[in-house]
Design a protein around this motif. Structure first.
Motif, PDB file in Angstrom:
ATOM      1  N   LEU A 168      -0.450  -4.598  -5.639  1.00  9.55           N
ATOM      2  CA  LEU A 168       0.075  -3.180  -5.498  1.00  9.55           C
ATOM      3  C   LEU A 168      -0.935  -2.294  -5.123  1.00  9.55           C
ATOM      4  CD1 LEU A 168       2.474  -1.062  -5.177  1.00  9.55           C
ATOM      5  CD2 LEU A 168       2.373  -1.045  -7.798  1.00  9.55           C
ATOM      6  N   HIS A 169      -1.260  -1.555  -4.018  1.00  4.06           N
ATOM      7  CA  HIS A 169      -2.289  -0.727  -3.781  1.00  4.06           C
ATOM      8  C   HIS A 169      -1.842   0.749  -3.926  1.00  4.06           C
ATOM      9  CE1 HIS A 169      -5.310  -4.056  -3.122  1.00  4.06           C
ATOM     10  NE2 HIS A 169      -4.425  -4.438  -2.591  1.00  4.06           N
ATOM     11  N   LEU A 170      -2.362   1.467  -4.848  1.00  4.88           N
ATOM     12  CA  LEU A 170      -1.707   2.941  -5.045  1.00  4.88           C
ATOM     13  C   LEU A 170      -2.959   3.707  -4.541  1.00  4.88           C
ATOM     14  CD1 LEU A 170       0.423   2.850  -8.175  1.00  4.88           C
ATOM     15  CD2 LEU A 170       1.113   2.481  -5.985  1.00  4.88           C
ATOM     16  N   LEU A 171      -2.838   4.733  -3.778  1.00  3.45           N
ATOM     17  CA  LEU A 171      -3.773   5.592  -3.384  1.00  3.45           C
ATOM     18  C   LEU A 171      -3.199   7.083  -3.938  1.00  3.45           C
ATOM     19  CD1 LEU A 171      -4.730   4.612   0.124  1.00  3.45           C
ATOM     20  CD2 LEU A 171      -6.415   4.579  -1.913  1.00  3.45           C
ATOM     21  N   VAL A 172      -3.581   7.433  -5.216  1.00  2.00           N
ATOM     22  CA  VAL A 172      -3.073   8.324  -5.973  1.00  2.00           C
ATOM     23  C   VAL A 172      -3.678   9.667  -5.663  1.00  2.00           C
ATOM     24  CG1 VAL A 172      -2.146   9.233  -8.031  1.00  2.00           C
ATOM     25  CG2 VAL A 172      -2.542   6.782  -7.691  1.00  2.00           C
ATOM     26  N   ARG A 203      13.896   0.053   6.866  1.00  2.00           N
ATOM     27  CA  ARG A 203      14.342   0.850   8.041  1.00  2.00           C
ATOM     28  C   ARG A 203      13.845   2.363   8.337  1.00  2.00           C
ATOM     29  NH1 ARG A 203      17.704   4.795   8.887  1.00  2.00           N
ATOM     30  NH2 ARG A 203      18.541   4.684   6.812  1.00  2.00           N
ATOM     31  N   ARG A 204      13.745   2.959   7.293  1.00  3.25           N
ATOM     32  CA  ARG A 204      13.447   4.517   7.687  1.00  3.25           C
ATOM     33  C   ARG A 204      12.015   4.476   7.756  1.00  3.25           C
ATOM     34  NH1 ARG A 204      17.138   6.078   2.978  1.00  3.25           N
ATOM     35  NH2 ARG A 204      15.625   5.205   1.709  1.00  3.25           N
ATOM     36  N   THR A 205      10.982   3.565   7.159  1.00  2.00           N
ATOM     37  CA  THR A 205       9.606   3.513   7.495  1.00  2.00           C
ATOM     38  C   THR A 205       9.446   2.910   8.907  1.00  2.00           C
ATOM     39  OG1 THR A 205       9.204   3.351   5.084  1.00  2.00           O
ATOM     40  CG2 THR A 205       7.315   2.491   6.653  1.00  2.00           C
ATOM     41  N   PHE A 206      10.116   1.966   9.219  1.00  4.07           N
ATOM     42  CA  PHE A 206      10.151   1.446  10.619  1.00  4.07           C
ATOM     43  C   PHE A 206      10.346   2.534  11.528  1.00  4.07           C
ATOM     44  CE2 PHE A 206      12.342  -0.299  14.300  1.00  4.07           C
ATOM     45  CZ  PHE A 206      11.547  -1.014  14.700  1.00  4.07           C
ATOM     46  N   GLU A 207      11.263   3.247  11.281  1.00  3.56           N
ATOM     47  CA  GLU A 207      11.906   4.433  12.331  1.00  3.56           C
ATOM     48  C   GLU A 207      10.736   5.479  12.211  1.00  3.56           C
ATOM     49  OE1 GLU A 207      15.725   5.427  10.896  1.00  3.56           O
ATOM     50  OE2 GLU A 207      16.767   3.856  12.595  1.00  3.56           O
ATOM     51  N   MET A 208      10.034   5.868  11.359  1.00  4.12           N
ATOM     52  CA  MET A 208       8.922   6.705  11.155  1.00  4.12           C
ATOM     53  C   MET A 208       7.792   6.114  11.646  1.00  4.12           C
ATOM     54  SD  MET A 208       9.338   8.833   7.751  1.00  4.12           S
ATOM     55  CE  MET A 208       8.162   7.573   7.080  1.00  4.12           C
ATOM     56  N   HIS A 264       0.850  -1.247  -0.124  1.00  2.00           N
ATOM     57  CA  HIS A 264       0.047  -0.027   0.111  1.00  2.00           C
ATOM     58  C   HIS A 264       1.012   1.192   0.030  1.00  2.00           C
ATOM     59  CE1 HIS A 264      -1.270   2.833   3.245  1.00  2.00           C
ATOM     60  NE2 HIS A 264      -2.100   3.147   2.077  1.00  2.00           N
ATOM     61  N   GLU A 265       0.715   2.133  -1.058  1.00  2.16           N
ATOM     62  CA  GLU A 265       1.215   3.234  -1.060  1.00  2.16           C
ATOM     63  C   GLU A 265       0.692   4.547  -1.249  1.00  2.16           C
ATOM     64  OE1 GLU A 265       4.643   3.706  -0.687  1.00  2.16           O
ATOM     65  OE2 GLU A 265       5.265   1.795  -0.814  1.00  2.16           O
ATOM     66  N   PHE A 266       0.828   5.690  -0.498  1.00  6.33           N
ATOM     67  CA  PHE A 266       0.196   6.938  -0.918  1.00  6.33           C
ATOM     68  C   PHE A 266       1.310   7.813  -1.696  1.00  6.33           C
ATOM     69  CE2 PHE A 266      -1.422   6.745   3.666  1.00  6.33           C
ATOM     70  CZ  PHE A 266      -2.636   6.469   3.344  1.00  6.33           C
ATOM     71  N   ILE A 267       0.741   7.859  -2.908  1.00  6.87           N
ATOM     72  CA  ILE A 267       1.777   8.842  -3.985  1.00  6.87           C
ATOM     73  C   ILE A 267       1.033   9.814  -4.443  1.00  6.87           C
ATOM     74  CG2 ILE A 267       3.001   6.476  -4.481  1.00  6.87           C
ATOM     75  CD1 ILE A 267       1.556   6.433  -7.248  1.00  6.87           C
ATOM     76  N   THR A 268       1.636  10.728  -5.146  1.00  8.87           N
ATOM     77  CA  THR A 268       1.198  12.087  -5.887  1.00  8.87           C
ATOM     78  C   THR A 268       1.036  11.567  -7.465  1.00  8.87           C
ATOM     79  OG1 THR A 268       3.293  12.897  -6.441  1.00  8.87           O
ATOM     80  CG2 THR A 268       2.302  13.666  -4.310  1.00  8.87           C
ATOM     81  N   LEU A 269       0.624  12.420  -8.235  1.00  9.91           N
ATOM     82  CA  LEU A 269       0.287  12.121  -9.460  1.00  9.91           C
ATOM     83  C   LEU A 269       1.772  12.123 -10.239  1.00  9.91           C
ATOM     84  CD1 LEU A 269      -2.618  14.640 -10.422  1.00  9.91           C
ATOM     85  CD2 LEU A 269      -2.438  11.994 -10.627  1.00  9.91           C
ATOM     86  N   ASP A 270       2.780  12.573  -9.797  1.00  4.98           N
ATOM     87  CA  ASP A 270       4.119  12.589 -10.311  1.00  4.98           C
ATOM     88  C   ASP A 270       4.904  11.424  -9.429  1.00  4.98           C
ATOM     89  OD1 ASP A 270       4.348  14.155  -7.916  1.00  4.98           O
ATOM     90  OD2 ASP A 270       5.829  15.503  -9.105  1.00  4.98           O
ATOM     91  N   GLY A 271       4.139  10.594  -8.935  1.00  3.68           N
ATOM     92  CA  GLY A 271       4.814   9.170  -8.240  1.00  3.68           C
ATOM     93  C   GLY A 271       5.557   9.607  -6.833  1.00  3.68           C
ATOM     94  N   SER A 272       5.676  10.678  -6.325  1.00  8.55           N
ATOM     95  CA  SER A 272       6.382  11.122  -5.112  1.00  8.55           C
ATOM     96  C   SER A 272       5.590  10.232  -3.934  1.00  8.55           C
ATOM     97  CB  SER A 272       6.468  12.581  -4.933  1.00  8.55           C
ATOM     98  OG  SER A 272       7.174  12.872  -3.730  1.00  8.55           O
ATOM     99  N   TYR A 273       6.714   9.730  -2.991  1.00  7.15           N
ATOM    100  CA  TYR A 273       5.933   9.023  -1.830  1.00  7.15           C
ATOM    101  C   TYR A 273       6.924   9.332  -0.663  1.00  7.15           C
ATOM    102  CZ  TYR A 273      10.167   6.181  -1.576  1.00  7.15           C
ATOM    103  OH  TYR A 273      11.363   5.941  -1.731  1.00  7.15           O
ATOM    104  N   GLU A 274       7.638  10.162  -0.787  1.00  9.64           N
ATOM    105  CA  GLU A 274       8.823  10.308   0.313  1.00  9.64           C
ATOM    106  C   GLU A 274       8.304  10.840   1.546  1.00  9.64           C
ATOM    107  OE1 GLU A 274      13.224  11.392   0.334  1.00  9.64           O
ATOM    108  OE2 GLU A 274      12.059  12.643  -0.813  1.00  9.64           O
ATOM    109  N   ASP A 275       7.463  11.976   1.420  1.00 13.87           N
ATOM    110  CA  ASP A 275       7.006  12.766   2.573  1.00 13.87           C
ATOM    111  C   ASP A 275       5.385  12.671   2.519  1.00 13.87           C
ATOM    112  OD1 ASP A 275       6.116  14.451   4.572  1.00 13.87           O
ATOM    113  OD2 ASP A 275       7.317  16.199   3.650  1.00 13.87           O
ATOM    114  N   PRO A 276       4.746  11.648   3.497  1.00 16.55           N
ATOM    115  CA  PRO A 276       3.346  11.725   3.153  1.00 16.55           C
ATOM    116  C   PRO A 276       2.402  12.737   3.617  1.00 16.55           C
ATOM    117  CG  PRO A 276       4.131  10.339   4.859  1.00 16.55           C
ATOM    118  CD  PRO A 276       5.272  10.900   4.251  1.00 16.55           C
ATOM    119  N   SER A 277       3.168  13.893   3.993  1.00 20.87           N
ATOM    120  CA  SER A 277       2.279  15.114   4.498  1.00 20.87           C
ATOM    121  C   SER A 277       1.601  15.424   3.239  1.00 20.87           C
ATOM    122  CB  SER A 277       3.308  16.268   5.152  1.00 20.87           C
ATOM    123  OG  SER A 277       4.085  16.807   4.235  1.00 20.87           O
ATOM    124  N   PHE A 278       1.783  15.082   2.202  1.00 17.58           N
ATOM    125  CA  PHE A 278       0.771  15.945   1.253  1.00 17.58           C
ATOM    126  C   PHE A 278      -0.446  15.406   1.221  1.00 17.58           C
ATOM    127  CE2 PHE A 278       2.842  11.982  -0.454  1.00 17.58           C
ATOM    128  CZ  PHE A 278       1.941  11.134  -1.154  1.00 17.58           C
TER     129      PHE A 278
END
Length: 180
Positions: free
Chosen positions: A135-139, A49-54, A7-21
């Protein structure tokens, strides 16, 4: 054989890094049910690791009263894929899986369904090795123009669209399966 559900939260241009969007859009009716539908089958969580730490600080203190997803995130065994962490501290039911190894992940999913959220580096490796079953994308209807892109570096990764939903907040859910 178990499945890996991503499951991923992504933007229209495929960014996922900072889900504050995602914050301005809220959580539309039906989104929790959608996520719960495939999370309910999972008996393990696979995280980078990074997701675990967040996620650890965000979820470890939540209860079902705070968020209906809290029992799943806190009670389910979490396997942390990392070459740098040696202890999984601060979040119950967490263990270090070790360095990414496609064969070890195949063995892990042999008798369980695994859930992955975030963990873009891990997801790209899983896609490359054709280990993702769903693969579940929430765009989200926004273009950031920056940040890590989910599909950067991937080539020849055919997927089959198996479902879609549109929510009142403008978010589109696209569900894909591997074609292999």
């Amino acid at each position: 054989m178990g499945k890996i559900h991503v499951h991923e939260f992504i933007t229209l241009d495929g960014s996922y890094e900072d889900p504050s969007f995602t914050v301005p859009y809220g959580f539309a009716d039906g989104m929790a049910e959608l996520l719960g539908a495939f999370m309910n089958d999972c008996t393990g969580i696979l995280l980078g690791r990074r997701t675990f730490e967040m996620f650890g600080p965000a979820w470890s203190t939540r209860t079902a009263d705070d968020d209906p997803g809290a029992p799943f995130f806190n009670d389910t065994t979490k396997y942390v894929v990392s070459s740098t962490l040696h202890k999984a501290e601060g979040w119950q039911n967490s263990e270090i899986f070790g360095t990414y190894d496609a064969e070890k992940i195949r063995a892990l999913k042999k008798d369980r369904d695994l859930y992955v959220s975030g963990s873009g580096t891990l997801v790209r490796a899983l896609l490359r090795d054709k280990l993702i079953d769903e693969l579940h994308l929430l765009v989200y209807p926004v273009v950031l123009g920056s940040g890590a892109r989910l599909f950067d570096g991937l080539t020849d990764t055919p997927l089959a669209l198996v479902g879609s939903d549109v929510f009142d907040n403008g978010v589109v859910h696209l569900s894909y399966s591997s074609t292999d």
